[in-house]
Design a protein around this motif. Structure first.
Motif, PDB file in Angstrom:
ATOM      1  N   CYS A  76       0.850  -1.043   0.043  1.00 31.68           N
ATOM      2  CA  CYS A  76      -0.090  -0.056  -0.082  1.00 31.68           C
ATOM      3  C   CYS A  76       0.879   1.171   0.011  1.00 31.68           C
ATOM      4  N   CYS A  77       0.235   2.356   0.090  1.00 30.63           N
ATOM      5  CA  CYS A  77       1.216   3.709   0.138  1.00 30.63           C
ATOM      6  C   CYS A  77       0.752   4.343   1.441  1.00 30.63           C
ATOM      7  N   SER A  78       0.072   3.724   2.299  1.00 33.28           N
ATOM      8  CA  SER A  78      -0.031   4.341   3.533  1.00 33.28           C
ATOM      9  C   SER A  78      -1.146   5.381   3.790  1.00 33.28           C
ATOM     10  N   GLY A  79      -1.586   5.655   2.310  1.00 34.26           N
ATOM     11  CA  GLY A  79      -2.560   6.919   2.371  1.00 34.26           C
ATOM     12  C   GLY A  79      -4.020   6.578   3.205  1.00 34.26           C
ATOM     13  N   CYS A  80      -4.334   5.226   3.503  1.00 35.70           N
ATOM     14  CA  CYS A  80      -5.674   5.037   4.025  1.00 35.70           C
ATOM     15  C   CYS A  80      -5.446   5.307   5.618  1.00 35.70           C
ATOM     16  N   GLU A  82      -4.601  -2.437   5.819  1.00 28.86           N
ATOM     17  CA  GLU A  82      -4.331  -1.491   4.608  1.00 28.86           C
ATOM     18  C   GLU A  82      -3.439  -2.301   3.592  1.00 28.86           C
ATOM     19  N   GLY A 137      -9.619   0.197   2.637  1.00 30.46           N
ATOM     20  CA  GLY A 137      -9.028   0.783   1.557  1.00 30.46           C
ATOM     21  C   GLY A 137      -9.265  -0.098   0.271  1.00 30.46           C
ATOM     22  N   THR A 138      -9.287   0.462  -0.902  1.00 33.19           N
ATOM     23  CA  THR A 138      -9.376  -0.277  -2.300  1.00 33.19           C
ATOM     24  C   THR A 138      -8.414  -1.221  -2.613  1.00 33.19           C
ATOM     25  N   CYS A 139      -6.979  -0.869  -1.929  1.00 33.95           N
ATOM     26  CA  CYS A 139      -5.860  -1.846  -2.394  1.00 33.95           C
ATOM     27  C   CYS A 139      -6.245  -3.239  -1.537  1.00 33.95           C
ATOM     28  N   ILE A 165      -4.110   0.048  -7.049  1.00 31.59           N
ATOM     29  CA  ILE A 165      -2.893   0.428  -8.094  1.00 31.59           C
ATOM     30  C   ILE A 165      -1.875  -0.425  -7.959  1.00 31.59           C
ATOM     31  N   GLY A 218     -12.371   2.529  -1.201  1.00 30.94           N
ATOM     32  CA  GLY A 218     -12.065   4.115  -1.338  1.00 30.94           C
ATOM     33  C   GLY A 218     -10.776   4.358  -1.333  1.00 30.94           C
ATOM     34  N   CYS A 219     -10.163   5.126  -2.272  1.00 30.13           N
ATOM     35  CA  CYS A 219      -8.736   5.263  -2.188  1.00 30.13           C
ATOM     36  C   CYS A 219      -8.436   7.073  -2.155  1.00 30.13           C
ATOM     37  N   PRO A 220      -8.215   7.357  -0.827  1.00 29.67           N
ATOM     38  CA  PRO A 220      -8.371   6.400   0.463  1.00 29.67           C
ATOM     39  C   PRO A 220      -9.847   6.684   0.845  1.00 29.67           C
TER      40      PRO A 220
HETATM   41 FE1  SF4 Z   1      -3.067   4.361  -1.044  1.00 29.49          FE
HETATM   42 FE2  SF4 Z   1      -5.500   4.357  -2.237  1.00 29.49          FE
HETATM   43 FE3  SF4 Z   1      -4.218   2.078  -1.733  1.00 29.49          FE
HETATM   44 FE4  SF4 Z   1      -5.124   3.220   0.253  1.00 29.49          FE
HETATM   45  S1  SF4 Z   1      -6.309   2.387  -1.334  1.00 29.49           S
HETATM   46  S2  SF4 Z   1      -2.890   2.235   0.281  1.00 29.49           S
HETATM   47  S3  SF4 Z   1      -4.789   5.476  -0.264  1.00 29.49           S
HETATM   48  S4  SF4 Z   1      -3.632   3.763  -3.024  1.00 29.49           S
END
Ligand code: SF4
Length: 179
Positions: free
Chosen positions: A11-15, A57, A83-85, A91, A148-150
């Motif tokens: 993940c990107c930690s955005g959540c 996440e 989250g979406t991931c 992504i 949701g992203c995020p």
């Molecule tokens: Fe990042 Fe979006 Fe994935 Fe959350 S859902 S980890 S915000 S890319």
């Protein structure tokens, strides 16, 4: 007091940042729970044994992700794909358009900023990639999904509150970034 754990995988930690975006509301929430594991707020390496609600996440991209997801599932009464991931692969799932060899070649050898004269691709000190990126529900049972992203911070808080009150949470009807 209910024990809440969060963790992040591929993940990107955005959540988690979205969780922090609750601001003061997060402090109110934390008054009523014991946060036992949360990489964005605490430096706890081990996953505690008894967890009431776990938010995970990110999806599964490597063997370490898989191990952590399974351990969380074993120790938590309720698991939420956060989250979406985590829900769909998100992504990082774009990586499934390429073979693992192509991804490693690109990441370690051929990006413009890479300097790797010996052409080494690490294999022993980093977890191996899984055959493809998978959403959480392909490797463990998931009780709830918050896409949701995020995800919207309010939705996260409402779901946690509902679970703590023993109610069925109202889940988002849409699954993209809109509210
Ligand atoms: Fe990042 Fe979006 Fe994935 Fe959350 S859902 S980890 S915000 S890319």
């Amino acid at each position: 007091m209910a024990k809440i754990a969060t963790t992040w995988l591929c993940c990107c930690s955005g959540c988690h940042i979205s969780l922090l975006d609750l601001h003061e509301e997060l402090l109110n929430l934390l008054e009523n729970v014991e946060l036992v594991h949360c990489p964005v707020l605490m430096d706890v390496k081990e996953i505690p044994d008894e967890i009431d609600v776990a938010l995970i996440e990110g999806g599964i991209r490597n063997e370490e992700n898989l191990e952590i997801a399974k351990e969380m599932r074993k120790k938590a009464k309720v698991v939420i794909a956060f989250g979406t991931c985590a829900t769909f692969g998100g992504i990082p799932g774009l990586g499934n358009l390429y073979s693992n060899d192509e991804i490693l070649e690109k990441a370690y050898k051929t990006t413009l900023t890479t300097k790797n004269d010996e052409g080494i691709i690490p294999s022993e000190e980093v977890p191996s990639l899984t055959s493809r990126v998978k959403p959480l529900s392909e490797v463990i049972d998931v009780d709830y999904f918050i896409p949701g992203c995020p995800p919207n911070p309010e939705i996260i808080a409402n779901i946690i509150k509902a679970l703590l009150e023993g109610k069925e949470p109202e889940l988002p009807k849409k699954n993209m970034c809109d509210e």
